[in-house]
Enzyme design. Structure first.
Site, PDB file in Angstrom:
ATOM      1  N   GLY A 178     117.469  54.134  34.687  1.00 14.67           N
ATOM      2  CA  GLY A 178     117.509  53.295  33.793  1.00 14.67           C
ATOM      3  C   GLY A 178     117.992  53.711  32.069  1.00 14.67           C
ATOM      4  CB  ILE A 181     125.885  55.847  32.505  1.00 16.46           C
ATOM      5  CG1 ILE A 181     126.332  56.778  31.622  1.00 16.46           C
ATOM      6  CG2 ILE A 181     126.426  55.036  33.675  1.00 16.46           C
ATOM      7  CD1 ILE A 181     127.126  57.803  32.464  1.00 16.46           C
ATOM      8  CG  HIS A 441     126.913  34.372   3.827  1.00 15.43           C
ATOM      9  ND1 HIS A 441     125.847  34.730   4.650  1.00 15.43           N
ATOM     10  CD2 HIS A 441     126.693  33.154   3.712  1.00 15.43           C
ATOM     11  CE1 HIS A 441     124.604  33.580   4.705  1.00 15.43           C
ATOM     12  NE2 HIS A 441     126.400  32.660   4.912  1.00 15.43           N
TER      13      HIS A 441
END
Length: 459
Positions: A178, A181, A441
């Site tokens: 986990g 990869i 923004h």
């Protein structure tokens, strides 16, 4: 037969070819040896092919969500794995061919195809030739680790390299591991249409990350239907007809996961076991990584180790930075060091995670007075407008020096937005320098000054 060169480079990964370019530009004759595929892990089994798959998986995922944006797509969204693989192979193949053509067309560079081994600290044998040089550079990379788990010899399994040969869809892919990869492949194949289960020995995913990052990533994956089994202390494998039983021995749920295919994603190791390093007197650590100093020199004068084989980084960018450090010291009289760099990397699930510097646990251990600022991506305009509000931003600061210690941006554009923080850390500028800038923004980056304006003592 023997031939003498000013320099020998073993491996055509991310450090070897640019180093060959710099050395030949300096007038040196260079022998570059590659036994398999030009471009190394990144081009052939790492970044290039996997991120191509990530792009295909994202397209499938977005197509399924089209109605969320008011877009109508008739019929079911399908994935043609043969076309997906052909696209990946084409992208990777072009990159590989470009590297090979560059090297073979490089003035003063002679390319050798074959397996290199040391004869002595100054001699390399490849095929029936002995190459001699006072400067030898190792860029031999690494490969997937295959631990000796019970029953592993009785079943077929994939590594991160061999799974790239697959052009069909696994009905149920069980991923052992986990970490970075494993998580990328989990989301890729789930979005392609496979059932996916992740089996992790530890108590949470990507254990080196802060807990809230780990938990947010787990939530992202589970929301897409990926099953996650943690605390799998006793992982084993049993053939079950056309399927594979993966024993997990977790404290909750069933003790076995039944899958059609298994991917081992439990780490990597260096390609140093068949180079006859002992004949050169080279020292390695217990895992086989070649020991180097702060300028990537080995214990033997005239031999350097770059990239994954030295254990000082496991990324394309660290390998390329190794090249820059060696070239600066050797050719430019510019004393650069490995310890000058701040580690940064990304996890390319969707949304991606961009990371730099210390984690919270590392900051706590540092003894510094630490300030922390966070913001959920659900309060970032750019994420809201894109309909991709999963994740969070987090920045850690030294209260006394005002230096940024580390940051994590898990969210849309996180792998790009993190670079503003990387640059500030590298420039050794205080975090207040970002607050005086005028960001664009709407972007993810524009919220970094906002996060820094809401810093609080680490609880």
């Amino acid at each position: 037969m023997s031939r003498r060169f000013d320099a020998i480079i073993i491996g055509a990964g991310q450090a070897g070819p640019p180093l060959a370019g710099r050395l030949t530009e300096a007038g040196m004759t260079v022998a570059l040896i590659e036994r398999k595929l030009f471009g190394g892990t990144c081009v052939n089994t790492g970044c290039t092919p996997t991120k191509t798959l990530v792009a295909s998986a994202y397209a499938a995922h977005l197509a399924r969500r089209a109605a969320d944006y008011g877009v109508t797509i008739g019929g079911r969204v399908g994935v043609d794995m043969k076309v997906v693989k052909a696209r990946m192979d084409a992208v990777s193949g072009r990159s590989r061919q470009n590297v090979e053509s560059w090297l073979k067309g490089m003035d003063k560079c002679t390319v050798f195809k074959g397996h290199a081994r040391f004869c002595s600290p100054r001699e390399i044998i490849v095929g029936d030739e002995v190459l001699i040089s006072e400067r030898i550079f190792l860029n031999v990379g690494g490969r997937a680790a295959v631990p000796d788990l019970p029953g592993i010899d009785r079943v077929k399994f994939f590594t991160n390299s061999s799974i790239l040969e697959l052009d069909t869809l696994p009905p149920h892919l069980v991923i052992v591991g986990g970490s970075y990869i494993g998580l990328e492949f989990a989301q890729i194949y789930r979005r392609f249409g496979s059932e996916v289960t992740i089996v992790e020995k530890g108590p949470r995913l990507i254990g080196r990350e802060d807990r809230e990052i780990s938990e947010a990533i787990r939530e992202i994956l589970e929301n897409e239907g990926i099953k996650i089994r943690l605390d799998a202390e006793c992982i084993s494998f049993t053939p079950k007809g056309s399927q594979i039983g993966v024993g997990v021995e977790c404290s909750t749920d069933e003790p076995e996961v039944l899958g059609s295919h298994v991917l081992l994603a439990v780490g990597r190791g260096p390609n140093t076991d068949d180079l006859d390093l002992d004949k050169a007197g080279l020292e390695t650590d217990k895992r086989g990584y070649i020991s180097v100093d702060d300028q990537l020199r080995t214990n033997v004068p005239g031999i350097w180790a770059l990239g994954d084989c030295n254990g000082r980084g496991a990324f394309t960018h660290t390998s390329y930075n190794d090249f820059e450090i060696v070239a600066a010291n050797l050719l430019d009289n510019d004393p650069r060091r490995v310890s000058d760099r701040t580690m940064a990397y990304a996890l390319y699930i969707d949304p991606p995670l961009g990371r730099v510097g210390m984690s919270e646990a590392e900051a706590r251990k540092s003894g510094k007075r630490v300030l922390v600022g966070t913001r959920p991506m659900s309060r970032v305009s750019r994420a809201i407008e894109k309909g991709e509000t999963q994740g969070l931003m987090k920045v850690l600061v030294d209260a006394d020096s005002k230096a940024i210690l580390g940051a994590a941006i898990l969210g849309t554009g996180g792998d790009e937005a993190i670079h503003g923080i990387i640059d500030i850390i590298h420039a050794k500028a205080p975090y207040t320098a970002i607050q005086r800038a005028m960001p664009i923004h709407p972007t993810v980056s524009e919220l970094i000054p906002t996060v820094l304006g809401e810093l609080k003592p680490l609880a």
